[in-house]
Design an enzyme around this catalytic site. Sequence first.
Site, mmCIF file in Angstrom:
data_model
loop_
_atom_site.group_PDB
_atom_site.id
_atom_site.type_symbol
_atom_site.label_atom_id
_atom_site.label_comp_id
_atom_site.label_asym_id
_atom_site.label_seq_id
_atom_site.Cartn_x
_atom_site.Cartn_y
_atom_site.Cartn_z
ATOM 1 N N SER A 276 28.001 -2.133 -5.867
ATOM 2 C CA SER A 276 28.987 -2.955 -5.638
ATOM 3 C C SER A 276 28.655 -4.368 -4.924
ATOM 4 C CB SER A 276 30.339 -2.393 -4.788
ATOM 5 O OG SER A 276 31.075 -3.450 -4.673
ATOM 6 N N GLU B 41 55.691 1.180 -4.604
ATOM 7 C CA GLU B 41 56.003 -0.179 -4.153
ATOM 8 C C GLU B 41 55.168 -0.369 -2.838
ATOM 9 O OE1 GLU B 41 60.309 -0.087 -3.472
ATOM 10 O OE2 GLU B 41 60.661 0.429 -5.571
ATOM 11 N N GLN C 183 21.355 5.818 3.304
ATOM 12 C CA GLN C 183 20.313 4.750 3.757
ATOM 13 C C GLN C 183 19.270 5.447 4.684
ATOM 14 O OE1 GLN C 183 21.672 1.217 5.544
ATOM 15 N NE2 GLN C 183 23.026 0.801 3.848
ATOM 16 N N TYR D 74 21.674 -1.893 -6.513
ATOM 17 C CA TYR D 74 22.189 -2.910 -7.113
ATOM 18 C C TYR D 74 23.829 -2.401 -7.409
ATOM 19 C CZ TYR D 74 22.279 -6.924 -10.410
ATOM 20 O OH TYR D 74 22.705 -8.037 -11.115
ATOM 21 N N ASP E 88 34.976 -1.352 11.597
ATOM 22 C CA ASP E 88 35.228 -1.010 10.556
ATOM 23 C C ASP E 88 35.539 0.277 10.211
ATOM 24 O OD1 ASP E 88 34.241 -2.201 7.264
ATOM 25 O OD2 ASP E 88 33.309 0.003 7.628
ATOM 26 N N HIS F 191 26.656 -3.631 6.370
ATOM 27 C CA HIS F 191 27.420 -2.640 7.124
ATOM 28 C C HIS F 191 26.358 -2.130 8.298
ATOM 29 C CE1 HIS F 191 30.336 -0.118 8.788
ATOM 30 N NE2 HIS F 191 30.123 0.991 8.249
#
Length: 335
Positions: A28, A232, A87, A26, A192, A109
């Site tokens: 992000s 910036e 995982q 539980y 990714d 992912h």
Amino acid sequence: MTAKIYYDDDADLSVLKDKVIAILGYGSQGHAQAQNLRDSGCDVIVGQRPGSPNYDLAVQHGFEPLPLEEATKRADIVNILLPDEVQGGVYRKHIRDHLSPGNILMCSHGFNIHFGQVEPPPEVDTLLVAPKGPGHLVRSEFANGGGVPCLIAVGEGAAESTLAIGLAYAKAIGGTRGGVIETTFAEETETDLFGEQVVLCGGVSELVKAAFATLVEAGYQEEMAYFECLHELKLIVDLFYQGGLSYMRYSVSNTAEYGDYTRGPRIITDETRAEMKRILREIQTGQFAREWILENKAGAPAFKAMRRRDRNLLIEQVGRRLRRLMTWIDAKEVD
């Protein structure tokens, strides 16, 4: 090659009827996807270990978190949304033996499935639905009637119905409102990792650090170097985000645009491009995955040392001091 993109009319939520979806983790993505699924009328359960802040958050959001084993047993669709580095071990210890034929094993992912750390048992299809944004954005866009675009992929040998379930899942979290792009586990994972290492995290971080150090070593004030080389950067990235390279160049001064065309290629050289290709090969061959997996098996000593080192760089010290002066920024500090 043009990607295939799916939208709301391509997905049928009814295929999720009578199916229990387990969100394991539980964090992000987990908190966002679980709430969006529930709001779309899906039967959602949460797997999260007791005693953790995320367990308490799930309770606060109206869920009754279960042990991972129990959540897996009860579910038809199991989505593992735990950190990449844990995982594989968690899957082998708490999830794999509780899957049943006909279940669908999901992720957002493809790292662990693509690199063999999560191997589904026979008759369990794999499915990837990956929102292209952080969890808080997945949740806020959905709540506001929009949606974050997603990627979708099915594992080798998966049934046609698995793609339909994936599209329904994407619709239930808001993805089909923004568009769902069809891909593969390999493509999602490798692009990714490459983007993170070469541009978004590794490339940008090193460019900023090197430019800051160059100005400071040349005798310029630290504060000026920080503003020009880090602060910036947000202005330019926002322009990229809104309209790509052309809109950024349209928006800046002619002087800046000319400097872009003439000096940028002196920074990103043929040597840089060759290194990018070497990094991509390391990703494709599994060299990076092996390195990261072994690092975590050893307790991540090098990773933790690098984290400590960079948090104490001069540019970070200057930034902490300057951000206190910028009351309009929601300044964040990491202990």
